[in-house]
Write a protein that holds these residues in place. Structure first.
Motif, PDB file in Angstrom:
ATOM      1  N   MET A   1       0.845  -1.195   0.000  1.00 25.03           N
ATOM      2  CA  MET A   1       0.000   0.000   0.000  1.00 25.03           C
ATOM      3  C   MET A   1       0.884   1.249   0.000  1.00 25.03           C
ATOM      4  SD  MET A   1      -3.132   1.038  -0.189  1.00 25.03           S
ATOM      5  CE  MET A   1      -4.378   0.068   0.596  1.00 25.03           C
ATOM      6  N   ASP A   2       1.962   1.206   0.793  1.00 26.71           N
ATOM      7  CA  ASP A   2       2.920   2.321   0.807  1.00 26.71           C
ATOM      8  C   ASP A   2       3.489   2.582  -0.580  1.00 26.71           C
ATOM      9  OD1 ASP A   2       2.676   2.396   3.569  1.00 26.71           O
ATOM     10  OD2 ASP A   2       4.733   1.782   3.991  1.00 26.71           O
ATOM     11  N   THR A   3       3.604   1.536  -1.377  1.00 25.73           N
ATOM     12  CA  THR A   3       4.335   1.599  -2.642  1.00 25.73           C
ATOM     13  C   THR A   3       3.427   1.779  -3.854  1.00 25.73           C
ATOM     14  OG1 THR A   3       6.045   0.215  -1.660  1.00 25.73           O
ATOM     15  CG2 THR A   3       6.015   0.346  -4.061  1.00 25.73           C
ATOM     16  N   LEU A   4       2.370   0.995  -3.958  1.00 27.93           N
ATOM     17  CA  LEU A   4       1.531   1.068  -5.154  1.00 27.93           C
ATOM     18  C   LEU A   4       0.760   2.380  -5.252  1.00 27.93           C
ATOM     19  CD1 LEU A   4       0.119  -2.566  -5.460  1.00 27.93           C
ATOM     20  CD2 LEU A   4       1.937  -1.478  -6.809  1.00 27.93           C
ATOM     21  N   TYR A   5       0.260   2.874  -4.120  1.00 27.64           N
ATOM     22  CA  TYR A   5      -0.497   4.127  -4.185  1.00 27.64           C
ATOM     23  C   TYR A   5       0.348   5.252  -4.783  1.00 27.64           C
ATOM     24  CZ  TYR A   5      -3.488   8.042  -2.970  1.00 27.64           C
ATOM     25  OH  TYR A   5      -4.260   9.160  -3.043  1.00 27.64           O
ATOM     26  N   PRO A   6       1.589   5.488  -4.317  1.00 22.31           N
ATOM     27  CA  PRO A   6       2.394   6.555  -4.926  1.00 22.31           C
ATOM     28  C   PRO A   6       2.675   6.321  -6.413  1.00 22.31           C
ATOM     29  CG  PRO A   6       3.397   5.824  -2.882  1.00 22.31           C
ATOM     30  CD  PRO A   6       2.245   4.910  -3.154  1.00 22.31           C
ATOM     31  N   ILE A   7       2.890   5.071  -6.788  1.00 25.73           N
ATOM     32  CA  ILE A   7       3.137   4.807  -8.211  1.00 25.73           C
ATOM     33  C   ILE A   7       1.946   5.255  -9.045  1.00 25.73           C
ATOM     34  CG2 ILE A   7       3.383   2.964  -9.921  1.00 25.73           C
ATOM     35  CD1 ILE A   7       5.149   1.486  -7.844  1.00 25.73           C
ATOM     36  N   PHE A   8       0.743   4.876  -8.629  1.00 22.64           N
ATOM     37  CA  PHE A   8      -0.452   5.250  -9.397  1.00 22.64           C
ATOM     38  C   PHE A   8      -0.743   6.749  -9.294  1.00 22.64           C
ATOM     39  CE2 PHE A   8      -1.774   0.685  -8.421  1.00 22.64           C
ATOM     40  CZ  PHE A   8      -1.261   0.219  -9.608  1.00 22.64           C
ATOM     41  N   ARG A   9      -0.608   7.307  -8.104  1.00 24.01           N
ATOM     42  CA  ARG A   9      -0.940   8.722  -7.907  1.00 24.01           C
ATOM     43  C   ARG A   9       0.007   9.632  -8.687  1.00 24.01           C
ATOM     44  NH1 ARG A   9      -2.787  12.612  -8.573  1.00 24.01           N
ATOM     45  NH2 ARG A   9      -3.303  14.327  -7.165  1.00 24.01           N
ATOM     46  N   LEU A  10       1.291   9.339  -8.647  1.00 21.02           N
ATOM     47  CA  LEU A  10       2.256  10.162  -9.385  1.00 21.02           C
ATOM     48  C   LEU A  10       2.099   9.976 -10.889  1.00 21.02           C
ATOM     49  CD1 LEU A  10       5.292   9.621  -7.015  1.00 21.02           C
ATOM     50  CD2 LEU A  10       4.044  11.766  -7.353  1.00 21.02           C
ATOM     51  N   SER A  11       1.767   8.761 -11.310  1.00 23.38           N
ATOM     52  CA  SER A  11       1.533   8.515 -12.736  1.00 23.38           C
ATOM     53  C   SER A  11       0.332   9.314 -13.250  1.00 23.38           C
ATOM     54  CB  SER A  11       1.319   7.022 -12.994  1.00 23.38           C
ATOM     55  OG  SER A  11       2.477   6.300 -12.661  1.00 23.38           O
ATOM     56  N   GLU A  12      -0.683   9.485 -12.402  1.00 22.35           N
ATOM     57  CA  GLU A  12      -1.850  10.299 -12.793  1.00 22.35           C
ATOM     58  C   GLU A  12      -1.447  11.731 -13.123  1.00 22.35           C
ATOM     59  OE1 GLU A  12      -5.435   8.270 -10.148  1.00 22.35           O
ATOM     60  OE2 GLU A  12      -4.451  10.088  -9.436  1.00 22.35           O
ATOM     61  N   GLU A  13      -0.385  12.203 -12.498  1.00 20.99           N
ATOM     62  CA  GLU A  13       0.095  13.575 -12.740  1.00 20.99           C
ATOM     63  C   GLU A  13       1.192  13.604 -13.799  1.00 20.99           C
ATOM     64  OE1 GLU A  13      -1.369  16.188 -11.383  1.00 20.99           O
ATOM     65  OE2 GLU A  13      -2.704  14.914 -10.176  1.00 20.99           O
ATOM     66  N   ARG A  14       1.337  12.494 -14.530  1.00 18.41           N
ATOM     67  CA  ARG A  14       2.270  12.372 -15.654  1.00 18.41           C
ATOM     68  C   ARG A  14       3.734  12.328 -15.231  1.00 18.41           C
ATOM     69  NH1 ARG A  14       0.611  11.907 -20.297  1.00 18.41           N
ATOM     70  NH2 ARG A  14       2.344  12.906 -21.341  1.00 18.41           N
ATOM     71  N   PHE A  15       3.985  11.900 -14.013  1.00 20.92           N
ATOM     72  CA  PHE A  15       5.348  11.608 -13.590  1.00 20.92           C
ATOM     73  C   PHE A  15       5.606  10.129 -13.834  1.00 20.92           C
ATOM     74  CE2 PHE A  15       4.425  15.411 -11.131  1.00 20.92           C
ATOM     75  CZ  PHE A  15       5.594  16.138 -11.308  1.00 20.92           C
ATOM     76  N   GLU A  16       6.750   9.821 -14.403  1.00 19.23           N
ATOM     77  CA  GLU A  16       7.140   8.433 -14.600  1.00 19.23           C
ATOM     78  C   GLU A  16       7.858   7.971 -13.339  1.00 19.23           C
ATOM     79  OE1 GLU A  16       9.873   7.800 -17.790  1.00 19.23           O
ATOM     80  OE2 GLU A  16      10.093   5.666 -17.332  1.00 19.23           O
TER      81      GLU A  16
END
Length: 195
Positions: free
Chosen positions: A10-25
């Protein structure tokens, strides 16, 4: 985002998806470029015998596409230190510690949650800094010259921290602002930047 076996998902997947939504790779790195075993930590509700600390159980797997030794931190705009048990052994990886120092020395955005604090502490980056983490990791801040705040969220210059993923609603707006500011200042040349 550094990970290893025992990374809290949860610590890891949420940031991956949330940052990707803002177009950060989000580039996931580990000791080696391979698939790692994630875990889930929680204090079980309504147990017959209460737990004083989180119980760990297997969760999803996650692939690191880069090895720490291959990462050039100058190519990245931000760093996210997630939790779980992985930081317990990742904090001995000299390549990773060098990456973390780069972000602090160059005043680039750094976010950390829960046991992610162990990585910043091992890299020697918390001296004179104020941060929060899960209470059982407070010593990782204070023993390394920092100030622990028992708050859901703390912002200190380029460093934003929260206790657990339960506090992510408070963490991401300030972290995204720092990343966007870095991007405007010219550290992120393309439309999609690395975090």
């Amino acid at each position: 985002m550094p990970i290893g076996d025992g990374t809290e998902m949860m610590d890891t997947l949420y940031p991956i998806f949330r940052l990707s939504e803002e177009r950060f790779e989000v580039v996931v790195a580990g000791p080696e470029a391979r698939t790692y075993h994630g875990v889930m930590h929680e204090i079980p509700p309504q147990e017959n015998v209460p737990w004083d600390i989180t119980r760990e159980q297997p969760s999803y797997h996650i692939r690191a596409t880069e090895a720490f030794s291959d990462v050039n931190p100058a190519d990245y705009d931000g760093l996210f230190l997630s939790g779980g048990r992985a930081p317990e052994y990742l904090r001995y990886d000299e390549d990773l510690l060098g990456i973390i120092r780069h972000f602090f020395e160059h005043n680039k955005p750094v976010a950390m949650v829960c046991h992610g604090v162990e990585l910043a502490a091992a890299a020697g980056c918390l001296q004179g800094r104020k941060a929060t983490t899960v209470a059982k990791c407070a010593l990782d801040i204070t023993q390394f010259g920092g100030t622990y705040a028992d708050d859901p969220f703390v912002s200190d210059g380029n460093l934003v921290s929260c206790r657990t993923w339960h506090d992510y609603a408070l963490l991401f707006k300030p972290f995204l602002k720092l990343l966007q500011k870095t991007q405007v200042m010219g550290n992120g040349a393309s439309e999609q930047v690395h975090a």
